[in-house]
Scaffold this motif. Structure first.
Motif, PDB file in Angstrom:
ATOM      1  N   LEU A 164      -8.152   8.156   0.563  1.00 39.85           N
ATOM      2  CA  LEU A 164      -7.946   6.827   1.144  1.00 39.85           C
ATOM      3  C   LEU A 164      -9.199   5.955   1.044  1.00 39.85           C
ATOM      4  O   LEU A 164      -9.751   5.502   2.037  1.00 39.85           O
ATOM      5  CB  LEU A 164      -7.493   6.954   2.604  1.00 39.85           C
ATOM      6  CG  LEU A 164      -6.072   7.470   2.770  1.00 39.85           C
ATOM      7  CD1 LEU A 164      -5.726   7.610   4.241  1.00 39.85           C
ATOM      8  CD2 LEU A 164      -5.063   6.572   2.086  1.00 39.85           C
TER       9      LEU A 164
ATOM     10  N   VAL B 127       1.391   4.100  -3.032  1.00 37.11           N
ATOM     11  CA  VAL B 127       1.203   5.547  -2.828  1.00 37.11           C
ATOM     12  C   VAL B 127       2.448   6.306  -3.310  1.00 37.11           C
ATOM     13  O   VAL B 127       2.344   7.282  -4.064  1.00 37.11           O
ATOM     14  CB  VAL B 127       0.937   5.857  -1.330  1.00 37.11           C
ATOM     15  CG1 VAL B 127       1.055   7.350  -1.056  1.00 37.11           C
ATOM     16  CG2 VAL B 127      -0.454   5.369  -0.927  1.00 37.11           C
TER      17      VAL B 127
ATOM     18  N   ALA C 216       0.836  -1.209   0.000  1.00 38.54           N
ATOM     19  CA  ALA C 216       0.000   0.000   0.000  1.00 38.54           C
ATOM     20  C   ALA C 216       0.867   1.253   0.000  1.00 38.54           C
ATOM     21  O   ALA C 216       0.628   2.195  -0.756  1.00 38.54           O
ATOM     22  CB  ALA C 216      -0.919  -0.017   1.220  1.00 38.54           C
ATOM     23  N   MET C 217       1.896   1.228   0.830  1.00 43.98           N
ATOM     24  CA  MET C 217       2.753   2.409   0.921  1.00 43.98           C
ATOM     25  C   MET C 217       3.598   2.596  -0.339  1.00 43.98           C
ATOM     26  O   MET C 217       3.801   3.710  -0.820  1.00 43.98           O
ATOM     27  CB  MET C 217       3.656   2.264   2.144  1.00 43.98           C
ATOM     28  CG  MET C 217       4.330   3.550   2.504  1.00 43.98           C
ATOM     29  SD  MET C 217       5.332   3.326   3.942  1.00 43.98           S
ATOM     30  CE  MET C 217       6.517   4.607   3.652  1.00 43.98           C
TER      31      MET C 217
ATOM     32  N   ILE D 250      -1.259  12.261  -2.714  1.00 44.55           N
ATOM     33  CA  ILE D 250      -2.368  11.466  -2.182  1.00 44.55           C
ATOM     34  C   ILE D 250      -2.533  11.812  -0.711  1.00 44.55           C
ATOM     35  O   ILE D 250      -1.563  11.775   0.057  1.00 44.55           O
ATOM     36  CB  ILE D 250      -2.078   9.957  -2.368  1.00 44.55           C
ATOM     37  CG1 ILE D 250      -2.010   9.639  -3.876  1.00 44.55           C
ATOM     38  CG2 ILE D 250      -3.136   9.100  -1.670  1.00 44.55           C
ATOM     39  CD1 ILE D 250      -1.543   8.244  -4.215  1.00 44.55           C
ATOM     40  N   ASP D 251      -3.756  12.211  -0.331  1.00 49.13           N
ATOM     41  CA  ASP D 251      -3.962  12.583   1.072  1.00 49.13           C
ATOM     42  C   ASP D 251      -5.143  11.812   1.665  1.00 49.13           C
ATOM     43  O   ASP D 251      -5.645  10.863   1.044  1.00 49.13           O
ATOM     44  CB  ASP D 251      -4.117  14.107   1.226  1.00 49.13           C
ATOM     45  CG  ASP D 251      -5.300  14.645   0.430  1.00 49.13           C
ATOM     46  OD1 ASP D 251      -6.264  13.879   0.210  1.00 49.13           O
ATOM     47  OD2 ASP D 251      -5.264  15.825   0.026  1.00 49.13           O
ATOM     48  N   ASN D 252      -5.585  12.268   2.836  1.00 47.30           N
ATOM     49  CA  ASN D 252      -6.598  11.488   3.564  1.00 47.30           C
ATOM     50  C   ASN D 252      -7.914  11.349   2.794  1.00 47.30           C
ATOM     51  O   ASN D 252      -8.615  10.368   2.933  1.00 47.30           O
ATOM     52  CB  ASN D 252      -6.842  12.100   4.943  1.00 47.30           C
ATOM     53  CG  ASN D 252      -7.465  13.472   4.854  1.00 47.30           C
ATOM     54  OD1 ASN D 252      -6.992  14.323   4.099  1.00 47.30           O
ATOM     55  ND2 ASN D 252      -8.512  13.699   5.597  1.00 47.30           N
TER      56      ASN D 252
END
Lengths: 81, 378
Positions: free
Chosen positions: A58, A42, A38-39, A53-55
Protein backbone atom coordinates in the motif's frame (compact mmCIF):
# COMPACT_ATOMS: atom_id res chain seq x y z
CA UNK A 1 5.86 -5.80 -20.72
CA UNK A 2 4.00 -4.46 -23.78
CA UNK A 3 1.03 -6.72 -23.16
CA UNK A 4 0.80 -5.57 -19.55
CA UNK A 5 0.87 -1.93 -20.61
CA UNK A 6 -1.96 -2.50 -23.11
CA UNK A 7 -4.11 -4.19 -20.48
CA UNK A 8 -3.46 -1.55 -17.85
CA UNK A 9 -4.08 1.26 -20.34
CA UNK A 10 -7.37 -0.33 -21.39
CA UNK A 11 -8.50 -0.53 -17.77
CA UNK A 12 -7.42 3.03 -16.96
CA UNK A 13 -9.07 4.37 -20.11
CA UNK A 14 -12.44 3.76 -18.43
CA UNK A 15 -11.51 6.43 -15.89
CA UNK A 16 -9.55 8.83 -18.13
CA UNK A 17 -11.79 8.79 -21.16
CA UNK A 18 -10.96 12.16 -22.62
CA UNK A 19 -7.29 11.99 -21.79
CA UNK A 20 -4.62 9.89 -23.48
CA UNK A 21 -2.72 8.69 -20.45
CA UNK A 22 1.04 8.55 -20.91
CA UNK A 23 3.10 5.76 -19.37
CA UNK A 24 4.94 8.03 -16.96
CA UNK A 25 2.07 10.40 -16.21
CA UNK A 26 1.07 10.80 -12.56
CA UNK A 27 -2.44 9.30 -12.30
CA UNK A 28 -3.16 10.87 -8.91
CA UNK A 29 -2.07 14.35 -10.01
CA UNK A 30 -4.75 14.34 -12.73
CA UNK A 31 -7.46 14.48 -10.10
CA UNK A 32 -9.88 12.01 -11.72
CA UNK A 33 -9.39 9.23 -9.21
CA UNK A 34 -11.48 8.61 -6.11
CA UNK A 35 -11.59 5.95 -3.42
CA UNK A 36 -13.73 3.74 -5.64
CA UNK A 37 -11.02 3.81 -8.29
CA UNK A 38 -8.41 2.60 -5.79
CA UNK A 39 -10.43 -0.48 -5.00
CA UNK A 40 -11.24 -1.20 -8.63
CA UNK A 41 -7.55 -0.91 -9.51
CA UNK A 42 -6.60 -3.39 -6.78
CA UNK A 43 -9.25 -5.86 -8.00
CA UNK A 44 -8.23 -5.40 -11.63
CA UNK A 45 -4.53 -6.04 -10.96
CA UNK A 46 -5.25 -9.05 -8.78
CA UNK A 47 -7.58 -10.65 -11.29
CA UNK A 48 -5.73 -9.75 -14.47
CA UNK A 49 -2.23 -10.70 -13.33
CA UNK A 50 -2.98 -13.31 -10.65
CA UNK A 51 -1.25 -11.39 -7.86
CA UNK A 52 -2.35 -10.65 -4.29
CA UNK A 53 -2.02 -7.08 -3.09
CA UNK A 54 -1.66 -6.77 0.67
CA UNK A 55 -0.75 -4.22 3.32
CA UNK A 56 2.94 -4.21 2.38
CA UNK A 57 2.04 -3.00 -1.11
CA UNK A 58 0.00 0.00 0.00
CA UNK A 59 2.47 2.58 -1.25
CA UNK A 60 0.87 5.08 -3.64
CA UNK A 61 4.11 5.15 -5.62
CA UNK A 62 3.36 1.58 -6.73
CA UNK A 63 0.28 2.86 -8.54
CA UNK A 64 1.28 6.39 -9.53
CA UNK A 65 2.04 5.78 -13.23
CA UNK A 66 1.51 3.02 -15.76
CA UNK A 67 5.24 2.32 -15.68
CA UNK A 68 5.18 2.06 -11.88
CA UNK A 69 2.21 -0.31 -11.99
CA UNK A 70 3.97 -2.56 -14.51
CA UNK A 71 7.13 -2.58 -12.36
CA UNK A 72 5.03 -3.39 -9.29
CA UNK A 73 3.23 -6.26 -11.07
CA UNK A 74 6.55 -7.65 -12.31
CA UNK A 75 7.95 -7.45 -8.79
CA UNK A 76 4.95 -9.33 -7.37
CA UNK A 77 5.14 -11.98 -10.09
CA UNK A 78 8.87 -12.44 -9.44
CA UNK A 79 8.21 -12.86 -5.72
CA UNK A 80 5.54 -15.46 -6.45
CA UNK A 81 7.82 -17.46 -8.75
CA UNK B 1 -24.97 -18.37 -19.63
CA UNK B 2 -26.10 -20.68 -16.91
CA UNK B 3 -27.66 -19.65 -13.60
CA UNK B 4 -27.70 -22.70 -11.39
CA UNK B 5 -26.64 -23.40 -7.82
CA UNK B 6 -24.05 -26.12 -7.25
CA UNK B 7 -25.12 -29.18 -5.21
CA UNK B 8 -23.06 -27.81 -2.30
CA UNK B 9 -24.76 -24.42 -2.50
CA UNK B 10 -28.18 -26.11 -2.54
CA UNK B 11 -27.20 -28.16 0.50
CA UNK B 12 -26.12 -25.04 2.36
CA UNK B 13 -29.31 -23.21 1.31
CA UNK B 14 -31.43 -25.92 2.93
CA UNK B 15 -29.20 -25.96 6.02
CA UNK B 16 -29.55 -22.17 6.36
CA UNK B 17 -33.32 -22.38 5.94
CA UNK B 18 -33.65 -24.92 8.73
CA UNK B 19 -31.33 -22.98 11.03
CA UNK B 20 -33.24 -19.74 10.52
CA UNK B 21 -36.62 -21.46 10.97
CA UNK B 22 -35.60 -23.25 14.16
CA UNK B 23 -33.10 -20.88 15.82
CA UNK B 24 -33.49 -17.34 14.50
CA UNK B 25 -37.22 -16.86 13.86
CA UNK B 26 -38.47 -18.20 17.23
CA UNK B 27 -36.43 -15.50 19.00
CA UNK B 28 -36.79 -12.65 16.51
CA UNK B 29 -39.90 -10.97 17.92
CA UNK B 30 -38.65 -11.16 21.50
CA UNK B 31 -35.25 -9.80 20.54
CA UNK B 32 -36.97 -6.94 18.73
CA UNK B 33 -39.20 -6.18 21.70
CA UNK B 34 -36.35 -6.40 24.22
CA UNK B 35 -33.94 -4.49 21.94
CA UNK B 36 -31.48 -7.20 22.82
CA UNK B 37 -30.08 -10.20 21.00
CA UNK B 38 -30.03 -13.21 23.28
CA UNK B 39 -26.60 -14.77 23.63
CA UNK B 40 -28.00 -18.14 22.60
CA UNK B 41 -28.33 -16.81 19.03
CA UNK B 42 -24.68 -16.07 18.44
CA UNK B 43 -23.62 -19.09 20.45
CA UNK B 44 -25.58 -21.29 18.03
CA UNK B 45 -24.34 -19.30 15.03
CA UNK B 46 -20.80 -19.95 16.25
CA UNK B 47 -21.48 -23.65 16.73
CA UNK B 48 -22.62 -23.89 13.12
CA UNK B 49 -19.51 -22.04 12.00
CA UNK B 50 -21.48 -19.10 10.58
CA UNK B 51 -19.34 -16.54 12.40
CA UNK B 52 -16.50 -17.87 10.28
CA UNK B 53 -18.55 -18.22 7.11
CA UNK B 54 -16.44 -15.60 5.31
CA UNK B 55 -13.07 -16.49 6.91
CA UNK B 56 -10.50 -18.72 5.13
CA UNK B 57 -10.30 -22.35 6.20
CA UNK B 58 -6.66 -21.97 7.24
CA UNK B 59 -7.91 -19.81 10.12
CA UNK B 60 -10.74 -22.17 11.03
CA UNK B 61 -13.46 -20.53 8.94
CA UNK B 62 -15.82 -22.08 6.40
CA UNK B 63 -14.52 -19.95 3.50
CA UNK B 64 -17.88 -19.95 1.75
CA UNK B 65 -18.04 -18.66 -1.81
CA UNK B 66 -19.84 -15.36 -2.40
CA UNK B 67 -23.02 -16.99 -3.71
CA UNK B 68 -23.27 -19.17 -0.60
CA UNK B 69 -22.60 -16.14 1.60
CA UNK B 70 -25.41 -14.38 -0.25
CA UNK B 71 -27.75 -17.29 0.46
CA UNK B 72 -26.73 -17.24 4.13
CA UNK B 73 -27.52 -13.53 4.43
CA UNK B 74 -30.75 -13.89 2.47
CA UNK B 75 -31.96 -16.55 4.87
CA UNK B 76 -30.90 -14.57 7.93
CA UNK B 77 -32.60 -11.51 6.47
CA UNK B 78 -35.77 -13.56 6.12
CA UNK B 79 -35.67 -14.38 9.81
CA UNK B 80 -34.20 -11.40 11.63
CA UNK B 81 -32.51 -8.27 10.32
CA UNK B 82 -30.55 -7.89 13.56
CA UNK B 83 -29.02 -11.36 13.30
CA UNK B 84 -28.17 -10.63 9.67
CA UNK B 85 -26.49 -7.40 10.77
CA UNK B 86 -24.27 -9.39 13.14
CA UNK B 87 -23.08 -11.49 10.21
CA UNK B 88 -22.51 -8.33 8.18
CA UNK B 89 -20.38 -6.28 10.56
CA UNK B 90 -18.47 -9.25 11.94
CA UNK B 91 -17.59 -10.23 8.36
CA UNK B 92 -16.60 -6.68 7.45
CA UNK B 93 -14.01 -6.65 10.22
CA UNK B 94 -12.77 -10.19 9.58
CA UNK B 95 -12.30 -9.56 5.87
CA UNK B 96 -10.46 -6.30 6.52
CA UNK B 97 -8.06 -8.17 8.79
CA UNK B 98 -7.64 -10.94 6.25
CA UNK B 99 -6.90 -8.51 3.43
CA UNK B 100 -5.02 -5.64 5.04
CA UNK B 101 -3.39 -6.78 8.29
CA UNK B 102 0.07 -8.25 8.82
CA UNK B 103 0.30 -12.03 9.16
CA UNK B 104 0.72 -11.91 12.95
CA UNK B 105 -2.60 -10.06 13.30
CA UNK B 106 -4.33 -12.51 10.97
CA UNK B 107 -2.99 -15.49 12.92
CA UNK B 108 -4.07 -13.93 16.20
CA UNK B 109 -7.55 -12.62 15.37
CA UNK B 110 -9.05 -14.68 12.59
CA UNK B 111 -9.23 -18.05 14.43
CA UNK B 112 -10.91 -16.28 17.35
CA UNK B 113 -13.37 -14.55 15.01
CA UNK B 114 -14.06 -17.75 13.07
CA UNK B 115 -15.01 -19.54 16.27
CA UNK B 116 -17.16 -16.62 17.45
CA UNK B 117 -15.02 -16.12 20.57
CA UNK B 118 -14.34 -12.62 19.32
CA UNK B 119 -17.08 -10.49 17.75
CA UNK B 120 -16.13 -7.65 15.41
CA UNK B 121 -17.77 -4.25 14.91
CA UNK B 122 -17.20 -1.60 12.24
CA UNK B 123 -16.58 1.94 13.51
CA UNK B 124 -16.78 4.57 10.79
CA UNK B 125 -19.88 6.71 11.51
CA UNK B 126 -19.63 9.55 14.03
CA UNK B 127 -22.08 11.99 15.63
CA UNK B 128 -21.19 14.59 12.96
CA UNK B 129 -20.14 12.25 10.14
CA UNK B 130 -22.46 9.97 8.19
CA UNK B 131 -22.30 9.81 4.39
CA UNK B 132 -19.38 12.26 4.32
CA UNK B 133 -16.94 9.63 5.51
CA UNK B 134 -13.89 11.64 4.48
CA UNK B 135 -14.65 14.11 7.28
CA UNK B 136 -14.07 11.72 10.19
CA UNK B 137 -13.16 13.72 13.30
CA UNK B 138 -11.66 10.97 15.46
CA UNK B 139 -7.89 11.37 15.62
CA UNK B 140 -4.98 8.96 15.99
CA UNK B 141 -1.53 10.20 16.98
CA UNK B 142 1.59 8.05 17.11
CA UNK B 143 3.23 8.17 20.53
CA UNK B 144 6.27 5.88 20.68
CA UNK B 145 5.03 2.33 20.25
CA UNK B 146 1.37 3.30 20.56
CA UNK B 147 -1.34 5.18 18.76
CA UNK B 148 -3.50 7.43 20.92
CA UNK B 149 -7.09 7.69 19.69
CA UNK B 150 -9.57 10.39 20.61
CA UNK B 151 -13.13 10.73 19.37
CA UNK B 152 -16.61 9.23 19.26
CA UNK B 153 -18.31 6.77 16.96
CA UNK B 154 -22.09 6.49 16.73
CA UNK B 155 -24.65 3.92 15.55
CA UNK B 156 -22.08 1.12 15.81
CA UNK B 157 -23.85 -2.17 15.12
CA UNK B 158 -23.04 -4.82 17.76
CA UNK B 159 -21.10 -2.11 19.59
CA UNK B 160 -22.58 -3.30 22.90
CA UNK B 161 -21.14 -6.79 22.63
CA UNK B 162 -18.21 -6.61 20.19
CA UNK B 163 -14.72 -7.41 21.44
CA UNK B 164 -12.82 -5.93 18.52
CA UNK B 165 -13.56 -2.70 16.65
CA UNK B 166 -12.32 -1.57 13.26
CA UNK B 167 -12.00 2.15 13.94
CA UNK B 168 -11.40 4.85 11.33
CA UNK B 169 -9.48 7.89 12.49
CA UNK B 170 -7.59 10.83 11.09
CA UNK B 171 -3.86 10.12 11.32
CA UNK B 172 -1.37 12.63 9.92
CA UNK B 173 -4.60 14.19 8.60
CA UNK B 174 -5.32 11.11 6.48
CA UNK B 175 -8.08 8.60 7.06
CA UNK B 176 -6.58 5.45 8.55
CA UNK B 177 -7.96 2.20 9.99
CA UNK B 178 -7.05 0.64 13.34
CA UNK B 179 -7.97 -2.44 15.33
CA UNK B 180 -9.13 -1.41 18.78
CA UNK B 181 -9.88 -3.94 21.50
CA UNK B 182 -12.70 -3.30 23.94
CA UNK B 183 -10.24 -3.75 26.78
CA UNK B 184 -7.97 -0.96 25.48
CA UNK B 185 -7.35 1.77 28.05
CA UNK B 186 -9.55 4.81 27.39
CA UNK B 187 -12.16 2.83 25.41
CA UNK B 188 -15.82 2.57 26.39
CA UNK B 189 -19.24 2.04 24.82
CA UNK B 190 -22.71 3.35 25.61
CA UNK B 191 -25.84 1.47 24.42
CA UNK B 192 -28.23 3.30 22.08
CA UNK B 193 -31.87 2.34 22.53
CA UNK B 194 -35.16 3.36 20.95
CA UNK B 195 -34.32 2.40 17.36
CA UNK B 196 -37.07 2.09 14.77
CA UNK B 197 -35.86 -1.17 13.23
CA UNK B 198 -33.20 -3.87 13.53
CA UNK B 199 -33.72 -3.16 17.20
CA UNK B 200 -31.64 -6.11 18.45
CA UNK B 201 -28.52 -4.95 16.64
CA UNK B 202 -26.95 -3.98 19.97
CA UNK B 203 -26.14 -0.51 18.65
CA UNK B 204 -23.76 1.58 20.72
CA UNK B 205 -21.85 4.80 20.82
CA UNK B 206 -18.10 4.26 21.09
CA UNK B 207 -16.04 6.66 23.14
CA UNK B 208 -12.27 6.90 22.89
CA UNK B 209 -10.55 9.18 25.38
CA UNK B 210 -6.79 8.95 25.04
CA UNK B 211 -7.37 5.35 24.00
CA UNK B 212 -4.00 3.65 23.72
CA UNK B 213 -3.42 0.84 21.21
CA UNK B 214 -0.19 -0.84 20.01
CA UNK B 215 1.15 0.70 16.80
CA UNK B 216 0.94 -2.76 15.18
CA UNK B 217 -2.85 -2.38 15.26
CA UNK B 218 -2.84 -0.18 12.18
CA UNK B 219 -4.79 -1.80 9.33
CA UNK B 220 -3.29 -1.18 5.91
CA UNK B 221 -1.19 1.98 5.83
CA UNK B 222 -1.65 5.60 6.89
CA UNK B 223 -4.06 7.18 4.43
CA UNK B 224 -5.60 3.99 3.07
CA UNK B 225 -8.41 3.80 5.60
CA UNK B 226 -11.17 4.88 3.24
CA UNK B 227 -9.79 4.02 -0.19
CA UNK B 228 -8.79 0.45 0.59
CA UNK B 229 -9.94 -0.75 4.02
CA UNK B 230 -13.38 0.84 4.40
CA UNK B 231 -14.24 0.49 0.73
CA UNK B 232 -13.55 -3.24 0.63
CA UNK B 233 -15.35 -3.82 3.94
CA UNK B 234 -18.35 -1.78 2.83
CA UNK B 235 -18.41 -3.65 -0.46
CA UNK B 236 -18.95 -6.89 1.43
CA UNK B 237 -21.35 -5.17 3.82
CA UNK B 238 -23.46 -3.81 0.98
CA UNK B 239 -23.64 -7.22 -0.65
CA UNK B 240 -24.86 -8.89 2.54
CA UNK B 241 -27.38 -6.11 3.20
CA UNK B 242 -28.74 -6.46 -0.35
CA UNK B 243 -29.12 -10.22 0.08
CA UNK B 244 -30.71 -9.69 3.49
CA UNK B 245 -33.28 -7.38 1.87
CA UNK B 246 -34.26 -10.14 -0.54
CA UNK B 247 -34.87 -12.44 2.43
CA UNK B 248 -36.81 -9.79 4.31
CA UNK B 249 -39.02 -9.13 1.29
CA UNK B 250 -39.53 -12.87 0.82
CA UNK B 251 -40.78 -13.08 4.41
CA UNK B 252 -43.20 -10.21 3.68
CA UNK B 253 -44.46 -12.03 0.59
CA UNK B 254 -45.01 -15.32 2.42
CA UNK B 255 -46.90 -13.60 5.25
CA UNK B 256 -49.00 -11.70 2.71
CA UNK B 257 -49.87 -14.87 0.81
CA UNK B 258 -50.89 -16.63 4.02
CA UNK B 259 -52.98 -13.70 5.16
CA UNK B 260 -54.65 -13.10 1.79
CA UNK B 261 -55.59 -16.77 1.60
CA UNK B 262 -57.13 -16.84 5.09
CA UNK B 263 -58.62 -13.37 5.50
CA UNK B 264 -62.15 -12.94 4.12
CA UNK B 265 -63.80 -9.65 3.14
CA UNK B 266 -66.89 -9.03 1.01
CA UNK B 267 -67.72 -12.74 1.28
CA UNK B 268 -64.50 -14.03 -0.23
CA UNK B 269 -60.81 -14.52 0.51
CA UNK B 270 -58.63 -11.45 -0.06
CA UNK B 271 -56.67 -13.42 -2.64
CA UNK B 272 -59.66 -13.25 -4.99
CA UNK B 273 -59.44 -9.46 -5.06
CA UNK B 274 -57.62 -8.35 -8.20
CA UNK B 275 -56.08 -5.32 -6.48
CA UNK B 276 -54.52 -7.69 -3.95
CA UNK B 277 -53.34 -9.88 -6.82
CA UNK B 278 -51.63 -6.86 -8.39
CA UNK B 279 -49.76 -6.14 -5.16
CA UNK B 280 -48.71 -9.78 -4.85
CA UNK B 281 -47.53 -9.82 -8.46
CA UNK B 282 -45.35 -6.75 -7.97
CA UNK B 283 -43.90 -8.28 -4.82
CA UNK B 284 -43.02 -11.53 -6.61
CA UNK B 285 -41.41 -9.88 -9.62
CA UNK B 286 -39.48 -7.25 -7.69
CA UNK B 287 -38.14 -9.79 -5.21
CA UNK B 288 -36.96 -11.97 -8.07
CA UNK B 289 -35.34 -8.99 -9.80
CA UNK B 290 -33.46 -8.08 -6.62
CA UNK B 291 -32.42 -11.69 -6.13
CA UNK B 292 -30.98 -11.83 -9.64
CA UNK B 293 -29.09 -8.56 -9.11
CA UNK B 294 -27.62 -10.08 -5.94
CA UNK B 295 -26.66 -13.31 -7.68
CA UNK B 296 -25.01 -11.37 -10.49
CA UNK B 297 -23.10 -9.21 -8.01
CA UNK B 298 -22.11 -12.27 -5.96
CA UNK B 299 -20.84 -14.06 -9.04
CA UNK B 300 -18.76 -11.07 -10.15
CA UNK B 301 -17.38 -10.65 -6.64
CA UNK B 302 -16.50 -14.32 -6.46
CA UNK B 303 -14.42 -14.12 -9.64
CA UNK B 304 -12.76 -10.88 -8.48
CA UNK B 305 -14.20 -8.75 -11.29
CA UNK B 306 -13.78 -4.98 -10.67
CA UNK B 307 -17.29 -4.49 -12.10
CA UNK B 308 -18.58 -6.32 -9.01
CA UNK B 309 -18.27 -3.07 -7.07
CA UNK B 310 -20.88 -1.26 -9.17
CA UNK B 311 -22.97 -4.43 -9.43
CA UNK B 312 -23.15 -4.48 -5.64
CA UNK B 313 -24.11 -0.78 -5.52
CA UNK B 314 -26.90 -1.57 -8.02
CA UNK B 315 -28.07 -4.61 -6.08
CA UNK B 316 -28.10 -2.86 -2.70
CA UNK B 317 -29.88 0.18 -4.14
CA UNK B 318 -32.63 -1.84 -5.77
CA UNK B 319 -33.00 -4.44 -3.03
CA UNK B 320 -33.26 -1.95 -0.15
CA UNK B 321 -35.84 0.21 -1.93
CA UNK B 322 -37.68 -2.93 -2.99
CA UNK B 323 -37.76 -4.26 0.58
CA UNK B 324 -39.28 -1.01 1.87
CA UNK B 325 -41.98 -1.10 -0.82
CA UNK B 326 -42.73 -4.79 -0.34
CA UNK B 327 -42.89 -4.41 3.45
CA UNK B 328 -45.20 -1.43 3.05
CA UNK B 329 -47.44 -3.45 0.72
CA UNK B 330 -47.43 -6.34 3.17
CA UNK B 331 -48.69 -4.04 5.92
CA UNK B 332 -51.30 -2.69 3.49
CA UNK B 333 -52.59 -6.19 2.75
CA UNK B 334 -52.79 -6.91 6.48
CA UNK B 335 -54.74 -3.70 7.11
CA UNK B 336 -55.04 -2.78 10.80
CA UNK B 337 -53.58 -6.15 11.77
CA UNK B 338 -50.38 -5.19 9.95
CA UNK B 339 -49.99 -2.20 12.24
CA UNK B 340 -49.89 -4.42 15.30
CA UNK B 341 -46.88 -6.35 16.56
CA UNK B 342 -48.96 -9.53 16.78
CA UNK B 343 -48.17 -9.83 13.08
CA UNK B 344 -44.52 -10.05 11.92
CA UNK B 345 -45.04 -7.64 8.99
CA UNK B 346 -45.12 -4.80 11.52
CA UNK B 347 -41.48 -5.62 12.42
CA UNK B 348 -40.53 -6.26 8.80
CA UNK B 349 -41.78 -2.79 7.85
CA UNK B 350 -39.66 -1.10 10.53
CA UNK B 351 -36.64 -3.28 9.75
CA UNK B 352 -36.88 -2.66 6.00
CA UNK B 353 -36.37 1.09 6.25
CA UNK B 354 -33.03 0.68 8.04
CA UNK B 355 -31.59 -0.92 4.92
CA UNK B 356 -31.99 2.33 2.98
CA UNK B 357 -29.68 4.04 5.47
CA UNK B 358 -26.93 1.55 6.31
CA UNK B 359 -23.86 0.82 4.17
CA UNK B 360 -24.60 3.94 2.10
CA UNK B 361 -27.93 5.73 1.90
CA UNK B 362 -30.19 5.39 -1.11
CA UNK B 363 -29.15 8.91 -2.11
CA UNK B 364 -25.41 8.11 -1.96
CA UNK B 365 -26.15 5.11 -4.16
CA UNK B 366 -27.90 7.41 -6.64
CA UNK B 367 -24.84 9.66 -6.76
CA UNK B 368 -22.49 6.73 -7.30
CA UNK B 369 -24.63 4.88 -9.82
CA UNK B 370 -25.40 7.97 -11.89
CA UNK B 371 -21.76 9.12 -11.86
CA UNK B 372 -20.69 5.70 -13.04
CA UNK B 373 -23.34 5.73 -15.78
CA UNK B 374 -22.12 9.06 -17.15
CA UNK B 375 -18.59 7.67 -17.14
CA UNK B 376 -19.40 4.29 -18.66
CA UNK B 377 -22.30 4.41 -21.08
CA UNK B 378 -21.84 7.36 -23.42
Amino acid sequence: MEEKIIKIKAFLAKFFRKHELQEDEDIFALGFVNSLFAMQLVMFLEKEFGIVIDNKDLDLNNFRTIKAIVAFVDHKLNLAS
Amino acid sequence: MKIEFTPEQLKYKEEFRIFVDTVIIPEADRNDRDEHMCTEIYKKMSEKGYMGSMIPRRYGGLEMDMITLGLLNEEFGRGCSSARSLLTVHGMVALAINKWCVQEQKDYWLPKMASGKVIGAFGLTEPNVGSDAKSVETTAVLDGDYYILNGRKKWITMGQIADLFLIFARCEDKLTAFLVERKSPGFSTKPINGLMGARASMIAEVIMENCRIPKENIVGAVGTGLSHVAMSSLDYGRYTVACGCVGLAQACLVESLRYARKRRQFGQALRKNQLIQKIITEMVVNIEAARLLCLNAGYLKEIGDPDSIMAIWNAKYFASKMAVQVASDAVQIHGANGCCRDYPVERYYRDAKINEIIEGTTQMHEVMIATNAFRSYV
